[in-house]
Design a protein around this motif. Structure first.
Motif, mmCIF file in Angstrom:
data_model
loop_
_atom_site.group_PDB
_atom_site.id
_atom_site.type_symbol
_atom_site.label_atom_id
_atom_site.label_comp_id
_atom_site.label_asym_id
_atom_site.label_seq_id
_atom_site.Cartn_x
_atom_site.Cartn_y
_atom_site.Cartn_z
ATOM 1 N N TYR C 111 0.821 -1.218 0.000
ATOM 2 C CA TYR C 111 0.000 0.000 0.000
ATOM 3 C C TYR C 111 0.847 1.257 0.000
ATOM 4 O O TYR C 111 0.933 1.950 1.002
ATOM 5 N N PRO C 112 1.492 1.562 -1.133
ATOM 6 C CA PRO C 112 2.281 2.797 -1.189
ATOM 7 C C PRO C 112 1.354 3.991 -0.949
ATOM 8 O O PRO C 112 0.203 3.979 -1.399
ATOM 9 N N VAL C 113 1.867 5.000 -0.235
ATOM 10 C CA VAL C 113 1.042 6.144 0.166
ATOM 11 C C VAL C 113 0.270 6.746 -1.005
ATOM 12 O O VAL C 113 -0.927 7.012 -0.907
ATOM 13 N N ASP C 114 0.946 6.949 -2.142
ATOM 14 C CA ASP C 114 0.263 7.640 -3.253
ATOM 15 C C ASP C 114 -0.928 6.879 -3.819
ATOM 16 O O ASP C 114 -1.916 7.468 -4.247
ATOM 17 N N LEU C 115 -0.850 5.560 -3.810
ATOM 18 C CA LEU C 115 -1.978 4.778 -4.326
ATOM 19 C C LEU C 115 -3.076 4.562 -3.293
ATOM 20 O O LEU C 115 -4.253 4.509 -3.604
ATOM 21 N N LYS C 117 -3.766 6.401 -0.522
ATOM 22 C CA LYS C 117 -4.269 7.560 0.246
ATOM 23 C C LYS C 117 -5.781 7.795 0.141
ATOM 24 O O LYS C 117 -6.292 8.104 -0.941
ATOM 25 N N ASN C 119 -8.085 6.033 -0.064
ATOM 26 C CA ASN C 119 -8.741 5.178 -1.031
ATOM 27 C C ASN C 119 -9.411 3.995 -0.341
ATOM 28 O O ASN C 119 -8.846 2.923 -0.209
ATOM 29 N N LYS C 122 -9.829 0.696 -2.527
ATOM 30 C CA LYS C 122 -8.569 -0.046 -2.566
ATOM 31 C C LYS C 122 -8.339 -0.772 -1.235
ATOM 32 O O LYS C 122 -8.009 -1.944 -1.179
ATOM 33 N N GLU D 27 -0.731 8.425 7.313
ATOM 34 C CA GLU D 27 -0.162 8.746 5.998
ATOM 35 C C GLU D 27 -1.096 8.375 4.856
ATOM 36 O O GLU D 27 -1.081 8.983 3.794
ATOM 37 N N ARG D 28 -1.875 7.308 5.067
ATOM 38 C CA ARG D 28 -2.797 6.830 4.018
ATOM 39 C C ARG D 28 -4.218 7.363 4.193
ATOM 40 O O ARG D 28 -5.130 6.962 3.483
ATOM 41 N N ASP D 29 -4.394 8.247 5.180
ATOM 42 C CA ASP D 29 -5.728 8.805 5.445
ATOM 43 C C ASP D 29 -6.729 7.703 5.799
ATOM 44 O O ASP D 29 -7.914 7.782 5.463
#
Lengths: 128, 128, 128, 128
Positions: C111-115, C117, C119, C122, D27-29
């Motif tokens: 779960y990389p932060v950018d994907l 976040k 979400n 996901k 970080e991932r909200d």
């Protein structure tokens, strides 16, 4: 009536029971608590109680007969799980009989006799 | 036949389904795995999957309709839980309809309308 | 000793607790019941009790503070789950700290932060 | 430092791990999803997966060694359960070590060696 009535005692009127359960909740003003999410947790807590009754028994002991002290408690837990499952299905407008038949068909396709026979490994991996 | 047949589609032949499930297991030589203890664990793992589908939904979202992506999966999990519950009852010679009716009677005595009405606290403590 | 002792109260000696739990079971001749399979069922029954405490609470209410009547019971259930988890790990010679660090690393890659976040979808599908 | 450092590798910094888990969620909200109620369901779904790994194994087989195919999966499920348990405790400001010590003391009083020894029946009825 004749030949049909022979089979009636074996048939269960799921919808009738669901209606009674809905009335039971409504009369007590409990419908406010019965979201599917909450009912899933209630179902889970009953499954936990069933686990408690079996946790220290070995497999052979787990075939307890109706003279066993735990028997009526197991019977009640099974009823509780069944009741919550019917409640969840009712809330979601899922026809349980329809769902069961659909799932049994899927299982038959997923585990053809020749591949699945006595195959514990396969069986164990069946949802992967 | 007339008036009766109207209700037949609502009735579920639990014993017939249990017989089919037993045949399904026997044909695959799986009966060796189906001790009540093992079946309780299998039931538990299906209940875990149902929890997974609801864990991040709030109560309102949990009332998912049949257009929701998760709907058919929820339906299948409910079927799986139902199937294992029927298997356990069959192995223990427990008549599920009888068990459910007995439990519903106990619940009615345990929670009289006047005491239980809208009483979440009472409800929450009901098994203590 | 100085600077280190400040942090000592925050550290938990898992292996020491596991040794005490093993002694507790041995003294009572309970080790015969403690197969991993049985311990998983015992863990499950404690998780069921935790579910029971939360089943009718909404999410906000579930943030119960330490003045809530259920608080000490929740605390005890968490302890029970922790205790059985340590027992299972001990029986399987699994180092829990090692397992947790390994899993946290896997999760960070999964779960990389950018994907991931914000979400929820996901997130909800994360084990599929 | 000397004698103490020998034991350091055995100690687990629970609070440090809880801080890392909180950061991971923030970080991932994902903190918006992490109510205790939701986390209990997430914990339950991991426990379901652990049950799935053990459901068809007998007690002896359940003592799987680290060469077993399922071993790393069991290790990961144990880590997942541990992680969610730490998250719940963190959200509720429950000190796990404190809770575990309190519960172990209660258990010692509840099951004195002379009464509990080898007594499966007693053991099985311990929460009733």
């Amino acid at each position: 009536m004749g030949s049909q009535s022979r089979f009636l005692p074996f048939k269960m009127d799921i919808k009738e029971i669901q209606k009674k359960l809905a009335n039971f909740a409504n009369e007590r003003d409990w419908d406010q608590f019965h979201s599917p999410k909450n009912l899933v947790m209630a179902l889970t807590s009953e499954v936990g109680e069933l686990n408690e009754l079996y946790q220290w028994l070995n497999e052979e002991q787990s075939l307890l007969d109706n003279k066993n002290d735990d028997f009526s408690q197991v019977k009640h837990e099974i009823a509780d799980i069944f009741i919550y499952l019917l409640r969840i299905a009712d809330k979601l407008n899922i026809d349980i009989e329809d769902a069961v038949k659909e799932k049994m068909k899927i299982n038959a396709e997923k585990y053809p006799v020749d591949l699945a026979k006595g195959n514990a490994t396969k069986y164990n991996r069946r949802d992967e």
